[in-house]
Motif scaffolding. Sequence first.
Motif, short mmCIF file in Angstrom:
data_model
loop_
_atom_site.label_atom_id
_atom_site.label_comp_id
_atom_site.label_asym_id
_atom_site.label_seq_id
_atom_site.Cartn_x
_atom_site.Cartn_y
_atom_site.Cartn_z
N VAL A 195 52.66 60.27 47.42
CA VAL A 195 52.85 58.82 47.45
C VAL A 195 52.68 58.26 48.87
O VAL A 195 51.91 57.31 49.07
N TYR A 196 53.37 58.84 49.83
CA TYR A 196 53.29 58.27 51.18
C TYR A 196 51.84 58.22 51.66
O TYR A 196 51.36 57.19 52.11
N LYS A 197 51.14 59.34 51.54
CA LYS A 197 49.77 59.34 52.08
C LYS A 197 48.84 58.41 51.30
O LYS A 197 47.95 57.80 51.89
N SER A 198 49.08 58.25 50.02
CA SER A 198 48.23 57.33 49.24
C SER A 198 48.50 55.88 49.61
O SER A 198 47.58 55.05 49.63
N LEU A 199 49.77 55.58 49.92
CA LEU A 199 50.09 54.22 50.38
C LEU A 199 49.49 54.00 51.77
O LEU A 199 48.89 52.96 52.05
N ALA A 200 49.64 55.01 52.63
CA ALA A 200 49.13 54.87 54.01
C ALA A 200 47.62 54.70 54.02
O ALA A 200 47.07 53.94 54.81
N ALA A 201 46.94 55.41 53.11
CA ALA A 201 45.47 55.36 53.09
C ALA A 201 44.96 54.15 52.30
O ALA A 201 43.76 53.91 52.23
N GLY A 202 45.86 53.42 51.67
CA GLY A 202 45.44 52.24 50.90
C GLY A 202 44.86 52.58 49.54
O GLY A 202 44.24 51.73 48.89
N VAL A 203 45.05 53.81 49.09
CA VAL A 203 44.58 54.20 47.74
C VAL A 203 45.33 53.35 46.70
O VAL A 203 44.78 52.93 45.69
N VAL A 204 46.62 53.16 46.97
CA VAL A 204 47.41 52.23 46.17
C VAL A 204 48.09 51.26 47.13
O VAL A 204 48.29 51.58 48.30
N GLN A 205 48.42 50.09 46.61
CA GLN A 205 49.02 49.08 47.49
C GLN A 205 50.53 48.94 47.28
O GLN A 205 51.20 48.25 48.04
N GLY A 206 51.02 49.55 46.22
CA GLY A 206 52.44 49.38 45.95
C GLY A 206 53.02 50.57 45.21
O GLY A 206 52.30 51.49 44.80
N ALA A 207 54.35 50.53 45.08
CA ALA A 207 55.05 51.61 44.37
C ALA A 207 56.39 51.07 43.90
O ALA A 207 56.77 49.94 44.23
N GLU A 208 57.09 51.88 43.11
CA GLU A 208 58.45 51.50 42.69
C GLU A 208 59.35 52.69 42.91
O GLU A 208 59.02 53.80 42.49
N ASN A 209 60.46 52.47 43.58
CA ASN A 209 61.39 53.55 43.88
C ASN A 209 62.73 52.97 44.29
O ASN A 209 62.80 51.85 44.78
N PRO A 210 63.78 53.74 44.16
CA PRO A 210 65.06 53.30 44.75
C PRO A 210 64.96 53.38 46.28
O PRO A 210 64.12 54.10 46.83
N TRP A 211 65.89 52.70 46.94
CA TRP A 211 65.87 52.66 48.42
C TRP A 211 65.88 54.07 49.02
O TRP A 211 65.24 54.33 50.04
N SER A 212 66.63 54.98 48.42
CA SER A 212 66.77 56.33 49.01
C SER A 212 65.43 57.06 49.07
O SER A 212 65.16 57.76 50.04
N ASN A 213 64.61 56.91 48.04
CA ASN A 213 63.30 57.57 48.08
C ASN A 213 62.33 56.85 49.01
O ASN A 213 61.51 57.48 49.68
N MET A 219 58.22 55.41 53.20
CA MET A 219 57.28 54.49 52.53
C MET A 219 57.35 53.10 53.16
O MET A 219 56.34 52.40 53.23
N HIS A 220 58.54 52.72 53.59
CA HIS A 220 58.72 51.37 54.15
C HIS A 220 57.83 51.16 55.38
O HIS A 220 57.49 50.03 55.70
N LYS A 221 57.45 52.26 56.03
CA LYS A 221 56.63 52.11 57.24
C LYS A 221 55.21 51.67 56.90
O LYS A 221 54.46 51.23 57.76
N VAL A 222 54.83 51.83 55.63
CA VAL A 222 53.48 51.41 55.21
C VAL A 222 53.55 50.38 54.08
O VAL A 222 52.55 50.12 53.41
#
Length: 331
Positions: A195-213, A219-222
């Motif tokens: 998930v993190y790398k896909s968000l960072a690379a722009g493969v996906v633009q969003g996600a759904e997760n609780p704050w802890s994950n 993930m918040h950094k991207v």
Amino acid sequence: MLRSCVVTAMISLSILFSAAVRADGPIVIKFAHVVADDTPKGKGALLFKKLVEERLAGKVSVEVYPNSSLVGDADEMQALLDNEVQMLAPSLSKFDKYTKKLQVFDLPFLFDDGDAVARFQRREKSRELLRSMVNDNIYGLAYWNNGLKQLSSTQALHRPEDAAGLAFRIQPSAVLEAQFNAVGAKPVRLAFADVYKSLAAGVVQGAENPWSNIASQNMHKVQPFITESNHGVLAYMLITNGQFWNKLPFAIRSELEGIILEVTQAVNDEAEALNRRDRDRILAGGTSKLVTLTDAERQAWREKMLPVWKAYEDEIGADVIRAALTVNRRH
Ligand code: LMR
């Protein structure tokens, strides 16, 4: 003569048996999961290890493998079935292949809050679901909760239309797919480790997760925006290989069951506080802006996503959905 032969045979047998026990050493439980140690599930796994090794010292040892370090989303279930690992705690969104009923936990806007989820898990209908995969040799031991999911994104999401056209990472769940399709977004199934790398690379633009994950994976950094939508839940089933479990000596299994009860209580009591802590940390870090929904905006998301309940009612069972609904206070 006969008596002394029998005694000699018994002595040799007992020497052999104790040698076998010594050679085998303690029973090893490999507990693998995909999240970080400092999360509700990660802490639960470590507490389980601690209590087992205190109370069953020399008899059982537990090896914890966090962060998909031994097996991940793609291969953990097979590893459990092959008895290569003995415990997992996958999210309830990852059991589609084995039972459709657990999809109830994925229905958007079904539960008012985490307490309602915990109440449902104590009900008979939920307890039955722990046994819904025994024919596949998957034995449910307990429900562990993380928390309510938030929507993170590269864009501020106030209204459902804001999500249209954006690609969102989802867990492998048809209900979650339908949930994002309902707002015109593009759901993309990805393993948690990606998930993190896909968000960072722009493969996906969003996600759904609780704050802890979100926090523990950075993930918040991207993800410059996080909408506090509380639209769904992330909960787990602690599972084991049924054959492995049934072959355990009774006294050991009973002790493990007691420990699991205790750890489950601790995980579920602490999860909310961990999520609050991580929410505060993320917001203090200033990388992501919090989007708070007005009542009307939240209602708009709910209305768009609600048809998903009906679409999956046959698969999940109307009785299961009804039982889940009754745990809400407003019901
Ligand atoms: C996810 O894939 O997003 C979660 O199931 C990860 C987890 O186990 O919390």
